[in-house]
Design a protein around this motif. Structure first.
Motif, PDB file in Angstrom:
ATOM      1  N   MET A   1     -40.271 -20.194  -5.587  1.00 56.11           N
ATOM      2  CA  MET A   1     -40.609 -19.493  -6.818  1.00 56.11           C
ATOM      3  C   MET A   1     -42.106 -20.026  -7.230  1.00 56.11           C
ATOM      4  O   MET A   1     -42.541 -21.204  -7.289  1.00 56.11           O
ATOM      5  CB  MET A   1     -39.791 -20.053  -8.087  1.00 56.11           C
ATOM      6  CG  MET A   1     -39.876 -19.465  -9.393  1.00 56.11           C
ATOM      7  SD  MET A   1     -39.019 -20.216 -10.670  1.00 56.11           S
ATOM      8  CE  MET A   1     -37.277 -19.374 -10.205  1.00 56.11           C
ATOM      9  N   PRO A   2     -42.931 -18.942  -7.553  1.00 56.68           N
ATOM     10  CA  PRO A   2     -44.220 -19.325  -7.911  1.00 56.68           C
ATOM     11  C   PRO A   2     -44.248 -20.281  -9.231  1.00 56.68           C
ATOM     12  O   PRO A   2     -43.562 -20.135  -9.982  1.00 56.68           O
ATOM     13  CB  PRO A   2     -44.904 -17.887  -8.487  1.00 56.68           C
ATOM     14  CG  PRO A   2     -44.295 -16.874  -7.714  1.00 56.68           C
ATOM     15  CD  PRO A   2     -42.678 -17.764  -7.631  1.00 56.68           C
ATOM     16  N   ILE A 159     -39.465 -30.840 -14.118  1.00 56.71           N
ATOM     17  CA  ILE A 159     -39.120 -29.238 -13.837  1.00 56.71           C
ATOM     18  C   ILE A 159     -38.706 -28.753 -15.159  1.00 56.71           C
ATOM     19  O   ILE A 159     -38.648 -27.756 -15.166  1.00 56.71           O
ATOM     20  CB  ILE A 159     -38.214 -28.909 -12.496  1.00 56.71           C
ATOM     21  CG1 ILE A 159     -36.920 -29.577 -12.778  1.00 56.71           C
ATOM     22  CG2 ILE A 159     -38.918 -29.615 -11.514  1.00 56.71           C
ATOM     23  CD1 ILE A 159     -36.025 -29.061 -11.767  1.00 56.71           C
ATOM     24  N   ASP A 160     -38.497 -29.571 -16.168  1.00 62.85           N
ATOM     25  CA  ASP A 160     -38.084 -29.022 -17.494  1.00 62.85           C
ATOM     26  C   ASP A 160     -39.275 -28.296 -18.051  1.00 62.85           C
ATOM     27  O   ASP A 160     -40.250 -28.946 -18.419  1.00 62.85           O
ATOM     28  CB  ASP A 160     -37.437 -29.991 -18.392  1.00 62.85           C
ATOM     29  CG  ASP A 160     -36.940 -29.681 -19.842  1.00 62.85           C
ATOM     30  OD1 ASP A 160     -36.933 -28.513 -20.117  1.00 62.85           O
ATOM     31  OD2 ASP A 160     -36.546 -30.728 -20.506  1.00 62.85           O
ATOM     32  N   ILE A 164     -43.107 -30.075 -19.676  1.00 67.85           N
ATOM     33  CA  ILE A 164     -44.205 -29.658 -19.473  1.00 67.85           C
ATOM     34  C   ILE A 164     -43.978 -28.245 -18.895  1.00 67.85           C
ATOM     35  O   ILE A 164     -43.321 -27.993 -18.034  1.00 67.85           O
ATOM     36  CB  ILE A 164     -44.973 -30.611 -18.486  1.00 67.85           C
ATOM     37  CG1 ILE A 164     -45.023 -31.972 -19.035  1.00 67.85           C
ATOM     38  CG2 ILE A 164     -46.382 -29.915 -17.974  1.00 67.85           C
ATOM     39  CD1 ILE A 164     -45.646 -33.044 -18.125  1.00 67.85           C
ATOM     40  N   ALA A 165     -45.106 -27.423 -19.006  1.00 70.80           N
ATOM     41  CA  ALA A 165     -44.843 -26.030 -18.649  1.00 70.80           C
ATOM     42  C   ALA A 165     -45.675 -25.758 -17.303  1.00 70.80           C
ATOM     43  O   ALA A 165     -46.676 -26.130 -16.889  1.00 70.80           O
ATOM     44  CB  ALA A 165     -45.534 -25.055 -19.551  1.00 70.80           C
ATOM     45  N   GLY A 166     -44.823 -25.189 -16.223  1.00 68.28           N
ATOM     46  CA  GLY A 166     -45.490 -24.875 -15.020  1.00 68.28           C
ATOM     47  C   GLY A 166     -45.229 -25.537 -13.662  1.00 68.28           C
ATOM     48  O   GLY A 166     -45.525 -24.981 -12.726  1.00 68.28           O
ATOM     49  N   ILE A 167     -44.310 -26.627 -14.024  1.00 73.03           N
ATOM     50  CA  ILE A 167     -44.131 -27.699 -12.711  1.00 73.03           C
ATOM     51  C   ILE A 167     -42.634 -27.180 -12.106  1.00 73.03           C
ATOM     52  O   ILE A 167     -41.817 -27.068 -13.139  1.00 73.03           O
ATOM     53  CB  ILE A 167     -44.375 -29.176 -13.086  1.00 73.03           C
ATOM     54  CG1 ILE A 167     -45.564 -29.418 -13.469  1.00 73.03           C
ATOM     55  CG2 ILE A 167     -43.752 -29.771 -11.849  1.00 73.03           C
ATOM     56  CD1 ILE A 167     -45.770 -30.805 -13.822  1.00 73.03           C
ATOM     57  N   GLY A 168     -42.745 -27.100 -11.103  1.00 70.89           N
ATOM     58  CA  GLY A 168     -41.356 -26.496 -10.632  1.00 70.89           C
ATOM     59  C   GLY A 168     -40.937 -27.575  -9.201  1.00 70.89           C
ATOM     60  O   GLY A 168     -41.405 -28.724  -9.293  1.00 70.89           O
TER      61      GLY A 168
END
Length: 269
Positions: A1-2, A159-160, A164-168
């Motif tokens: 997933m990007p 990954i939540d 924080i937005a954007g980390i997977g």
């Protein structure tokens, strides 16, 4: 997933290609990939100038001259390609936006989507996301404060998207490796010094990944040699059974919260 670096790379490349250009045709092959009646979607988007493309977390926002926004989330399996009919991949196209003789193809949107919103509605849809980790205003103090309010394993926290937005999956592994901390570690047991190190690792790993075009190796247009370059320089992600580049020990994979997690059990403590 990007993840954030992939979407930031796409944002930069697509702004170079289509920002300021007019959408001359709209083709919808899968109605479930959009959120409104196809005729309304076409009527709203057709002949509009695409002002620019922005990013929020793992989303792209295509901002139109009429104040409408196309909100894209590629999810698992989604990708894009920009080019002519002769260049396009031999894959099923869910949505196509045309810019004269060149087109932006949205592919693999089975779980992903391209939704049409007013700008204020798009902002509301993304309001639950946590801070952008690369913003200058995102400080070590704020990061530490957020960590202090969380429980569970480090990997699950990183990954939540509300944290924080954007980390997977990929970059949580790379950040933990850079920081020398096990992703399986309980976040309550992370010291203040480790919090500082994690923050610094976030600020180093993500820009490096953006510089190298992210880890997903599908070129977004013919002659795109940047996209996917990070996969060649990654340290632990998808390297199970290979040697750690830092200590020579064997990289292992463990499943945490149904996610594959890669790390070095020797130099990550």
């Amino acid at each position: 997933m990007p993840e954030l670096p992939e979407m930031e790379n796409y944002k930069s490349l697509l702004n170079q290609k289509i920002a300021g250009r007019q959408i001359t045709q709209v083709q919808i092959n899968r109605e479930k990939s959009i959120n409104v009646n196809p005729e309304l979607f076409r009527k709203t988007v057709l002949n509009q100038t695409l002002l620019n493309i922005d990013r929020r977390g793992k989303h792209l926002l295509f901002k139109l001259q009429n104040g409408q926004v196309l909100l894209l989330h590629l999810m698992l399996g989604g990708w894009m390609y920009y080019g002519t009919e002769a260049d396009k991949p031999k894959r099923t196209i869910q949505v196509r936006l045309s810019f004269g003789n060149e087109h932006l193809y949205f592919i693999g949107l089975r779980l992903g989507y391209l939704h049409l919103f007013r700008e204020v509605e798009a902002a509301e849809k993304l309001a639950h996301l946590g801070p952008e980790p690369l913003n200058a205003t995102f400080s070590a103090e704020e990061f530490s404060k957020r960590v202090a309010a969380k429980h569970g394993r480090l990997k699950t926290t990183l990954i939540d998207q509300e944290f924080i937005a954007g980390i997977g999956n990929c970059y949580s592994a790379e950040i933990c490796f850079h920081a020398g901390i096990l992703p399986t570690k309980d976040i309550d047991a992370i010291s203040e010094a480790e919090r500082v190190q994690l923050f610094q690792s976030i600020k180093q790993v993500l820009p490096e990944a953006i510089k190298n075009g992210g880890y997903m190796d599908r070129p977004i247009f013919k002659g795109d040699f940047k996209t996917g370059g990070f996969y060649r320089v990654r340290k632990v992600y998808d390297r199970e059974g290979e040697s750690c580049q830092r200590c020579g020990f064997t990289i292992v994979m463990e499943t945490i919260s149904s996610r594959k997690t890669f790390y070095c059990p020797n130099c990550q403590k």
